[in-house]
Design an enzyme around this catalytic site. Structure first.
Site, PDB file in Angstrom:
ATOM      1  N   PRO A  28       0.744  -1.200   0.030  1.00 24.22           N
ATOM      2  CA  PRO A  28      -0.217  -0.102   0.148  1.00 24.22           C
ATOM      3  C   PRO A  28       0.765   1.444   0.018  1.00 24.22           C
ATOM      4  O   PRO A  28       1.920   1.508   0.567  1.00 24.22           O
ATOM      5  CB  PRO A  28      -0.781   0.016   1.272  1.00 24.22           C
ATOM      6  N   ASN A  29       0.201   2.304  -0.614  1.00 26.52           N
ATOM      7  CA  ASN A  29       0.767   3.809  -0.863  1.00 26.52           C
ATOM      8  C   ASN A  29       2.191   3.763  -1.590  1.00 26.52           C
ATOM      9  O   ASN A  29       2.656   4.817  -1.855  1.00 26.52           O
ATOM     10  CB  ASN A  29       1.043   4.236   0.548  1.00 26.52           C
ATOM     11  N   ARG A  33       4.281  10.713  -1.802  1.00 24.77           N
ATOM     12  CA  ARG A  33       3.883  10.881  -0.323  1.00 24.77           C
ATOM     13  C   ARG A  33       5.454  11.045   0.170  1.00 24.77           C
ATOM     14  O   ARG A  33       6.513  10.357  -0.244  1.00 24.77           O
ATOM     15  CB  ARG A  33       3.697   9.150  -0.083  1.00 24.77           C
ATOM     16  N   TYR A  59      10.810   8.912   1.075  1.00 23.89           N
ATOM     17  CA  TYR A  59      10.891   7.912  -0.184  1.00 23.89           C
ATOM     18  C   TYR A  59      11.339   8.293  -1.576  1.00 23.89           C
ATOM     19  O   TYR A  59      11.373   7.517  -2.447  1.00 23.89           O
ATOM     20  CB  TYR A  59       9.377   7.552  -0.219  1.00 23.89           C
ATOM     21  N   ASN A  96       7.862  -5.834  -1.305  1.00 23.88           N
ATOM     22  CA  ASN A  96       8.086  -4.774  -0.451  1.00 23.88           C
ATOM     23  C   ASN A  96       6.478  -4.593   0.170  1.00 23.88           C
ATOM     24  O   ASN A  96       5.676  -4.053  -0.621  1.00 23.88           O
ATOM     25  CB  ASN A  96       8.353  -3.325  -1.031  1.00 23.88           C
ATOM     26  N   ALA A 117       3.314  -0.863   4.676  1.00 17.64           N
ATOM     27  CA  ALA A 117       2.822  -1.037   5.833  1.00 17.64           C
ATOM     28  C   ALA A 117       2.627  -2.373   6.321  1.00 17.64           C
ATOM     29  O   ALA A 117       2.634  -2.789   7.614  1.00 17.64           O
ATOM     30  CB  ALA A 117       1.606  -0.110   6.212  1.00 17.64           C
ATOM     31  N   HIS A 146       4.495  -4.688   8.674  1.00 14.40           N
ATOM     32  CA  HIS A 146       4.526  -4.767  10.201  1.00 14.40           C
ATOM     33  C   HIS A 146       3.369  -5.388  11.072  1.00 14.40           C
ATOM     34  O   HIS A 146       3.264  -5.291  12.166  1.00 14.40           O
ATOM     35  CB  HIS A 146       4.859  -3.147  10.793  1.00 14.40           C
ATOM     36  N   ASP A 205       2.020 -15.902   5.987  1.00 22.45           N
ATOM     37  CA  ASP A 205       1.557 -17.321   5.674  1.00 22.45           C
ATOM     38  C   ASP A 205       1.619 -17.494   4.238  1.00 22.45           C
ATOM     39  O   ASP A 205       1.772 -18.707   3.715  1.00 22.45           O
ATOM     40  CB  ASP A 205       0.320 -17.355   6.356  1.00 22.45           C
ATOM     41  N   GLU A 213      12.959  -9.290   0.843  1.00 21.14           N
ATOM     42  CA  GLU A 213      12.201  -8.382   1.123  1.00 21.14           C
ATOM     43  C   GLU A 213      12.911  -7.068   0.757  1.00 21.14           C
ATOM     44  O   GLU A 213      14.061  -6.896   1.110  1.00 21.14           O
ATOM     45  CB  GLU A 213      12.230  -8.643   2.940  1.00 21.14           C
ATOM     46  N   HIS A 238      12.828  -2.856   1.318  1.00 23.34           N
ATOM     47  CA  HIS A 238      12.158  -1.407   1.774  1.00 23.34           C
ATOM     48  C   HIS A 238      13.185  -0.280   1.226  1.00 23.34           C
ATOM     49  O   HIS A 238      14.244  -0.281   1.319  1.00 23.34           O
ATOM     50  CB  HIS A 238      12.284  -1.278   3.158  1.00 23.34           C
ATOM     51  N   LEU A 239      12.477   0.698   0.706  1.00 24.59           N
ATOM     52  CA  LEU A 239      13.042   1.772   0.250  1.00 24.59           C
ATOM     53  C   LEU A 239      13.977   2.580   1.319  1.00 24.59           C
ATOM     54  O   LEU A 239      15.011   3.045   1.322  1.00 24.59           O
ATOM     55  CB  LEU A 239      11.902   2.866  -0.386  1.00 24.59           C
ATOM     56  N   SER A 240      13.124   2.877   2.523  1.00 23.26           N
ATOM     57  CA  SER A 240      13.810   3.648   3.489  1.00 23.26           C
ATOM     58  C   SER A 240      14.317   2.594   4.570  1.00 23.26           C
ATOM     59  O   SER A 240      14.189   1.349   4.423  1.00 23.26           O
ATOM     60  CB  SER A 240      12.635   4.255   4.365  1.00 23.26           C
ATOM     61  N   ARG A 273      13.815   4.098  11.930  1.00 28.47           N
ATOM     62  CA  ARG A 273      12.852   4.772  11.891  1.00 28.47           C
ATOM     63  C   ARG A 273      11.879   4.362  13.091  1.00 28.47           C
ATOM     64  O   ARG A 273      12.436   4.246  14.272  1.00 28.47           O
ATOM     65  CB  ARG A 273      11.593   4.652  10.728  1.00 28.47           C
ATOM     66  N   ARG A 302       8.251  -0.177  13.037  1.00 29.92           N
ATOM     67  CA  ARG A 302       8.721  -0.430  11.573  1.00 29.92           C
ATOM     68  C   ARG A 302      10.007  -1.515  11.785  1.00 29.92           C
ATOM     69  O   ARG A 302      10.384  -2.037  11.024  1.00 29.92           O
ATOM     70  CB  ARG A 302       9.238   0.614  10.872  1.00 29.92           C
TER      71      ARG A 302
HETATM   72  C1  DQA Z   1       8.359   0.910   3.396  1.00 23.51           C
HETATM   73  C2  DQA Z   1       8.539   1.172   4.603  1.00 23.51           C
HETATM   74  C3  DQA Z   1       7.263   1.000   5.779  1.00 23.51           C
HETATM   75  O1  DQA Z   1       7.417   0.978   7.069  1.00 23.51           O
HETATM   76  C4  DQA Z   1       6.029   1.787   5.205  1.00 23.51           C
HETATM   77  O2  DQA Z   1       5.063   1.608   5.997  1.00 23.51           O
HETATM   78  C5  DQA Z   1       6.082   1.776   3.488  1.00 23.51           C
HETATM   79  C6  DQA Z   1       7.251   1.590   2.720  1.00 23.51           C
HETATM   80  C7  DQA Z   1       9.484   1.216   2.559  1.00 23.51           C
HETATM   81  O3  DQA Z   1       9.561   0.632   1.360  1.00 23.51           O
HETATM   82  O4  DQA Z   1      10.485   2.108   3.012  1.00 23.51           O
HETATM   83  O5  DQA Z   1       4.774   2.134   3.304  1.00 23.51           O
HETATM   84  O6  DQA Z   1       8.235  -0.390   3.077  1.00 23.51           O
END
Ligand code: DQA
Length: 153
Positions: free
Chosen positions: A9-10, A17, A22, A73, A76, A79, A86, A97, A99-101, A106, A110
């Site tokens: 998501p997002n 955002r 990001y 990725n 959210a 977490h 599963d 896995e 994650h951009l950040s 953080r 997270r």
């Molecule tokens: C994220 C890190 C997550 O904590 C966050 O909720 C995201 C993006 C990242 O790519 O850094 O939406 O997965």
């Protein structure tokens, strides 16, 4: 090597955002970066994004018998989602896995990654490059190449 890239998501709002976290590049830019890199390295990629947990679970399930590895990725849902954990365990494909950040630097919440419990490696805090390192990792695994120890779990 057929790789499914699953984004949560997002991430569709990349560029809009929280650009200070990001970056300013868009989701379309991310897709192009991944596609170009995969094509140049002999991997086939299909990229999926959804804001819905159930859709992500469906996408992971549909990898069974169709893909050799997953780059995920879960955003959210990383977490919170036991369902995504599963699903990854159910299909039992090599998963990485991303994650951009730098999620570990953080908020405390997270630092927990359910999906990560089913992943063999993780790349965080490297922006778009994390996806490329994840592709490298899957390619190295399937071709018996060297797995970068600093990147593996
Ligand atoms: C994220 C890190 C997550 O904590 C966050 O909720 C995201 C993006 C990242 O790519 O850094 O939406 O997965």
């Amino acid at each position: 090597m057929k790789i499914k890239v699953v984004n949560g998501p997002n991430l569709n709002l990349l560029g809009v955002r929280e650009p200070e976290i990001y970056g300013k590049k868009s989701y379309a830019d991310l897709e192009k970066t991944i596609r170009d890199y995969a094509a140049a390295h002999g991997a086939e990629v299909e990229i999926f994004q959804s804001n819905g947990e159930g859709e992500i679970v469906d996408a992971i399930q549909q990898c069974l018998g169709r893909f050799d590895g997953i780059v995920i990725n879960p955003a959210a849902y990383t977490h919170t989602s036991v369902a995504i954990l599963d699903a990854l365990r159910a299909v039992a494909l090599p998963a990485v896995e991303v994650h951009l950040s730098d999620v570990d630097a953080r908020e405390n919440f997270r630092r927990v990654s359910y999906a990560g419990m089913a992943c063999e490696a993780r790349f965080t805090g490297q922006g778009f490059d994390g996806y490329l390192r994840a592709i490298d990792w899957l390619l190295a695994k399937t071709t018996g190449g060297k797995l970068t120890p600093s990147c593996g779990r």
